[in-house]
Design a protein around this motif. Sequence first.
Motif, short mmCIF file in Angstrom:
data_model
loop_
_atom_site.label_atom_id
_atom_site.label_comp_id
_atom_site.label_asym_id
_atom_site.label_seq_id
_atom_site.Cartn_x
_atom_site.Cartn_y
_atom_site.Cartn_z
N MET A 1 -14.59 3.42 45.62
CA MET A 1 -14.06 2.17 45.55
C MET A 1 -13.58 1.67 44.18
N TRP A 2 -14.55 2.05 43.09
CA TRP A 2 -14.22 1.54 41.57
C TRP A 2 -13.56 2.98 40.90
N THR A 3 -12.09 2.87 41.14
CA THR A 3 -11.29 3.83 40.62
C THR A 3 -10.82 2.99 39.46
N ILE A 4 -10.16 3.56 38.47
CA ILE A 4 -9.62 2.97 37.43
C ILE A 4 -8.74 1.75 37.52
N PRO A 5 -7.72 2.01 38.49
CA PRO A 5 -6.92 0.71 38.57
C PRO A 5 -7.66 -0.45 39.27
N ASN A 6 -8.59 -0.13 40.02
CA ASN A 6 -9.62 -1.15 40.56
C ASN A 6 -10.48 -2.08 39.51
N ILE A 7 -10.93 -1.10 38.64
CA ILE A 7 -11.65 -1.53 37.39
C ILE A 7 -10.77 -2.46 36.55
N VAL A 8 -9.43 -2.13 36.37
CA VAL A 8 -8.41 -2.92 35.64
C VAL A 8 -8.36 -4.33 36.46
N THR A 9 -8.19 -4.26 37.82
CA THR A 9 -7.96 -5.44 38.71
C THR A 9 -9.18 -6.39 38.16
N ALA A 10 -10.17 -5.79 38.66
CA ALA A 10 -11.37 -6.33 38.35
C ALA A 10 -11.59 -7.37 37.05
N PHE A 11 -11.30 -6.63 36.17
CA PHE A 11 -11.13 -7.04 34.72
C PHE A 11 -10.35 -8.44 34.77
N ARG A 12 -9.18 -8.35 35.56
CA ARG A 12 -8.33 -9.36 35.41
C ARG A 12 -8.95 -10.69 36.30
N VAL A 13 -9.76 -10.44 37.19
CA VAL A 13 -10.38 -11.37 37.63
C VAL A 13 -11.68 -11.88 36.77
N LEU A 14 -12.22 -11.11 36.24
CA LEU A 14 -13.16 -11.69 35.16
C LEU A 14 -12.47 -12.31 33.95
N LEU A 15 -11.13 -12.29 33.76
CA LEU A 15 -10.39 -13.15 32.64
C LEU A 15 -10.13 -14.26 33.15
N ILE A 16 -10.19 -14.86 34.32
CA ILE A 16 -9.98 -15.99 34.63
C ILE A 16 -10.64 -17.22 34.27
N PRO A 17 -12.28 -16.93 34.43
CA PRO A 17 -13.04 -18.09 33.94
C PRO A 17 -12.81 -18.22 32.25
N VAL A 18 -12.67 -16.99 31.66
CA VAL A 18 -12.39 -16.88 30.17
C VAL A 18 -11.36 -17.66 29.75
N PHE A 19 -10.19 -17.47 30.41
CA PHE A 19 -8.70 -17.87 30.22
C PHE A 19 -9.09 -19.50 30.54
N VAL A 20 -9.52 -20.11 31.39
CA VAL A 20 -9.66 -21.43 31.53
C VAL A 20 -10.73 -22.18 30.68
N VAL A 21 -11.85 -21.65 30.08
CA VAL A 21 -12.61 -22.16 29.12
C VAL A 21 -11.89 -22.14 27.89
N VAL A 22 -11.29 -21.11 27.47
CA VAL A 22 -10.79 -20.68 26.01
C VAL A 22 -9.44 -21.92 25.96
N TYR A 23 -8.95 -22.13 27.13
CA TYR A 23 -7.70 -23.24 27.09
C TYR A 23 -8.14 -24.46 27.04
N PHE A 24 -9.32 -24.87 27.33
CA PHE A 24 -9.79 -26.33 27.09
C PHE A 24 -10.80 -26.42 25.95
N LEU A 25 -10.92 -25.44 25.30
CA LEU A 25 -11.64 -25.36 24.05
C LEU A 25 -11.16 -26.63 23.18
N ASP A 26 -11.98 -27.26 22.32
CA ASP A 26 -11.62 -28.40 21.15
C ASP A 26 -11.28 -27.64 19.92
N TRP A 27 -10.12 -26.89 20.14
CA TRP A 27 -9.78 -26.05 19.12
C TRP A 27 -8.21 -26.05 18.68
N LYS A 28 -7.97 -26.05 17.61
CA LYS A 28 -6.65 -26.05 17.38
C LYS A 28 -5.57 -25.05 17.83
#
Length: 198
Positions: A1-28
């Motif tokens: 199940m954990w082929t290289i393409p699937n790991i890349v896809t899972a990485f994209r899912v993990l980026l979602i909360p990072v993306f949201v948190v960073v976007y709303f940081l109180d930073w220039k």
Amino acid sequence: MWTIPNIVTAFRVLLIPVFVVVYFLDWKWAREAGAFIFWLAAITDWFDGYLARKLQQTTAFGAFLDPVADKLIVAAALLMITHTYETPWITVPAILLMLREVYISALREWMGQRGGSHEVKVSFVGKAKTTAQMLALIGLLSGLEVFMGIPLYWVTLGYVLLYIAAVLSIWSMVIYSLAAWPHLRNAANSDNKSADKL
């Protein structure tokens, strides 16, 4: 199940909360950093598909996870730009794009159950919509019109591309609906015959 393409896809899912948190940081540069993370996720979307074909590692799990990851991060981005700009000029096309994604996902699932998934596979119009949508979201998320005195007009371009994506989304929705129409009509006729028997 954990082929290289699937790991890349899972990485994209993990980026979602990072993306949201960073976007709303109180930073220039928070919005620009959030847009960069979204861009990185968009690149991995192309990359995992390329790897799956190149390495011949296409799996049922990957076929499920890849569109889910795409829709999650796009939905998050659409919600974030509606919150940021607070204008119907952004909200209306964003809602149209989200409604289209829900409709097409349901249609493809239904067609898959009836063995007709190949009839609603991604078309050229659908790919053009995705490209316009991703570029629009990057521009609108970044909020950049000028960088170090250089005019970029990314937000303006984002507005234009968002409307192009909305038009293409409706167009592709019509194409997929017409392709599925014979199945939908047959299903309706079968239901009517069953109701008559009752």
